[in-house]
Design a protein around this motif. Structure first.
Motif, mmCIF file in Angstrom:
data_model
loop_
_atom_site.group_PDB
_atom_site.id
_atom_site.type_symbol
_atom_site.label_atom_id
_atom_site.label_comp_id
_atom_site.label_asym_id
_atom_site.label_seq_id
_atom_site.Cartn_x
_atom_site.Cartn_y
_atom_site.Cartn_z
ATOM 1 N N GLY A 193 0.809 -1.210 0.000
ATOM 2 C CA GLY A 193 0.000 0.000 0.000
ATOM 3 C C GLY A 193 0.841 1.258 0.000
ATOM 4 O O GLY A 193 0.520 2.239 -0.680
ATOM 5 N N THR A 208 2.353 1.713 -3.596
ATOM 6 C CA THR A 208 1.425 2.000 -4.689
ATOM 7 C C THR A 208 0.467 3.143 -4.380
ATOM 8 O O THR A 208 -0.085 3.748 -5.299
ATOM 9 N N GLY A 209 0.238 3.421 -3.093
ATOM 10 C CA GLY A 209 -0.726 4.454 -2.717
ATOM 11 C C GLY A 209 -2.146 3.937 -2.619
ATOM 12 O O GLY A 209 -3.063 4.670 -2.242
ATOM 13 N N TYR A 210 -2.362 2.645 -2.930
ATOM 14 C CA TYR A 210 -3.701 2.064 -2.838
ATOM 15 C C TYR A 210 -3.942 1.493 -1.439
ATOM 16 O O TYR A 210 -3.020 0.909 -0.842
ATOM 17 N N ASP A 227 -8.346 -2.244 -1.670
ATOM 18 C CA ASP A 227 -8.407 -1.942 -3.105
ATOM 19 C C ASP A 227 -7.441 -2.816 -3.897
ATOM 20 O O ASP A 227 -7.757 -3.279 -4.997
ATOM 21 N N LEU A 228 -6.234 -3.019 -3.326
ATOM 22 C CA LEU A 228 -5.240 -3.834 -4.025
ATOM 23 C C LEU A 228 -5.715 -5.278 -4.184
ATOM 24 O O LEU A 228 -5.411 -5.924 -5.196
ATOM 25 N N ARG A 261 -7.466 -5.956 -7.302
ATOM 26 C CA ARG A 261 -6.734 -5.693 -8.544
ATOM 27 C C ARG A 261 -5.909 -6.908 -8.980
ATOM 28 O O ARG A 261 -5.647 -7.812 -8.190
ATOM 29 N N LEU A 277 -0.913 -3.632 -12.687
ATOM 30 C CA LEU A 277 -0.099 -2.641 -11.975
ATOM 31 C C LEU A 277 1.271 -2.445 -12.611
ATOM 32 O O LEU A 277 2.035 -1.578 -12.185
ATOM 33 N N THR A 328 1.408 3.673 -9.845
ATOM 34 C CA THR A 328 0.838 3.997 -8.536
ATOM 35 C C THR A 328 -0.536 4.640 -8.707
ATOM 36 O O THR A 328 -0.957 4.978 -9.812
ATOM 37 N N LYS A 329 -1.221 4.808 -7.593
ATOM 38 C CA LYS A 329 -2.563 5.398 -7.613
ATOM 39 C C LYS A 329 -2.532 6.824 -8.163
ATOM 40 O O LYS A 329 -3.471 7.258 -8.828
ATOM 41 N N ASP A 330 -1.444 7.556 -7.874
ATOM 42 C CA ASP A 330 -1.320 8.947 -8.323
ATOM 43 C C ASP A 330 -0.878 9.076 -9.775
ATOM 44 O O ASP A 330 -0.699 10.188 -10.273
#
Length: 476
Positions: free
Chosen positions: A169, A172-174, A178-179, A182, A187, A214-216
């Motif tokens: 997390g 990745t920022g998730y 949420d991960l 996925r 990814l 990443t999420k961003d």
């Protein structure tokens, strides 16, 4: 022969049964036992809570409570030593329930003798020893799994994530939930990765370079390793993603510093060798101009003087990167410097009818900095963005934010973008993609950012645009 003294807690509310069981223990001549007897549930609870034993024997019937209750209580106290339940004849359901809640074995009282007791004790001790080793091993590897800085995961063969650690997390920022929805393949940005994944049962993936999304929307350079494992009849994939973005950036910075040092020495040598004859040429032109009376002839000496000045200015520009670290850092506002850089670029912005948007952090961001040189670095990035964007359609967004202990400044444009081939070269001295460029703008910018103990990164896509991200260590 077992020479170790085994401490036993025997819980039985029938004193006659206690004496009979103790005699069976005494018949086991190859063992040494230290037996403690409890006749009540409450007394047994105190002993389990405050003392440590190697073996526990609980009778099923203990007044208002049962041996099952005592087993559950012992488990709550994190007792890992073997427990044997003593049951009546025909209490098979009770025996199964005892094994389910944590007993190592059970014995039927009416069929008990020394031989069965020894066999049960030996089995219980060996089974518990194996189980304790497995639990300790699981805890040890679970700790490694959870505390690793790498993105560790377990997935099915299709790549759907089953389990992962906290670092996944962070990287990745998730959020973790949420991960788990996925697929690991989604990814990863790499044209060859899906093919590698589809053949992972034939070829284990080891330290394969990928870019993690990443999420961003950032892309991190990582090493990917994974292999197929089998749990019973169920194959699964366990893998590791190691973030090497910082290492890759450090390597780039080291190579850049080495190139800058070599280039600086070369430029200083050439500047010295060129400026000496250049000064003579300029002085000669001035002397000649003083002796000439014909204005038409003076026109040519003036050309010589103007070009001497231009060459001298070019040499000064070439020398600039090598001296950009010789600056004094004083605590100042990043937003103030950005505003000055934007104001300095206003003429170009208006001529090309470019839009500049600002998304500055609400709080004031202060750093030890040199306003003059940092403004030059920001202005170089703004100028490059303006030149890369189309007239009337260009949008440059300048963002400031805090990221952990870092202060970040982002310059995002919707220009022509940078090709993959040029991405690794854009900060090199004298590399340029412009027809009339000298290739010292971005190398100067990087040198200035380094002098401010910062780091600059770039992400770009042809036809979409470019983002330069500058990160400074916060002074808080």
């Amino acid at each position: 022969m077992n020479n170790k003294m085994i401490k036993v807690l025997l819980v039985d509310d029938d004193e006659d049964d206690y004496f009979l069981t103790r005699e069976y223990f005494q018949d086991l001549i190859n063992w040494k036992f230290d037996i403690t007897w409890c006749s009540t549930f409450r007394d047994a609870e105190k002993r389990i809570r405050n003392e440590k034993f190697d073996l526990y024997l609980f009778d099923y019937l203990l007044g208002e409570s049962t041996g099952i209750d005592l087993i559950e209580l012992a488990c709550q106290f994190e007792c890992e030593e073997p427990i044997i339940l003593l049951t009546g004849k025909g209490d098979t359901k009770i025996a199964v329930e005892a094994l389910r809640v944590g007993a190592a074995d059970y014995l039927i009282k009416s069929e008990l003798d020394a031989e069965k007791l020894e066999r049960s004790i030996r089995y219980a001790l060996e089974r518990t020893s194996v189980m304790k080793a497995l639990k300790h091993s699981e805890r040890r590897y679970r700790r490694i799994f959870e505390e690793s800085n790498d993105f560790l995961f377990i997935s099915d063969l299709s790549g759907n994530i089953i389990d992962l650690n906290a670092s996944a997390g962070v990287m990745t920022g998730y959020p973790e939930d949420d991960l788990k929805l996925r697929n690991i393949v989604d990814l990863i940005e790499d044209p060859q990765f899906e093919m590698l994944w589809n053949h992972i049962s034939e070829h284990t993936i080891h330290d394969y370079e990928i870019r993690l999304l990443t999420k961003d929307g950032d892309k991190k350079y990582c090493l990917f390793s994974a292999s197929v494992e089998i749990d019973g009849d169920h194959p699964y994939i366990q893998g590791r993603i190691h973030d090497m973005t910082a290492r890759k950036q450090s390597e780039k910075e080291r190579l850049f510093s080495e190139k800058m040092a070599v280039t600086g020495r070369l430029v200083r040598m050439l500047a010295h060798e060129v400026r000496n004859p250049l000064t003579n040429v300029n002085l000669s032109a001035e002397q000649l101009e003083m002796e000439l009376t014909d204005e038409d002839q003076k026109f040519y000496t003036q050309i010589i003087k103007r070009n001497c000045t231009r060459i001298n200015d070019l040499i000064s520009q070439l020398l600039q990167p090598s001296g950009s670290e010789d600056i004094e850092l004083v605590n100042n506002s990043v937003h103030s410097v950005l505003d000055q850089a934007i104001a300095a670029a206003l003429d170009r912005v208006q001529l090309k009818r470019i839009q500049i948007g600002k998304q500055f952090a609400e709080e004031e961001l202060n750093l030890p900095l040199d306003p003059v040189s940092l403004e030059m670095a920001f202005l170089n990035l703004i100028t490059n963005a303006i030149e890369a964007m189309e007239e009337d359609r260009g949008i440059l967004l300048i963002t400031t934010k805090t990221q952990g202990e870092m202060i970040q400044v982002l310059f995002t444009d919707n220009g022509s973008g940078i090709s993959e081939d040029d991405m690794d070269k854009i900060f090199e001295p004298y590399f340029t993609g412009k027809n009339n460029g000298m290739g010292i703008g971005l190398s100067t910018t990087m040198s200035i950012i380094h002098a401010h103990h910062g780091r600059i990164e770039v992400q770009s896509e042809l036809g979409i645009g470019t983002t330069f991200t500058i990160s400074f260590q916060s002074s808080k």
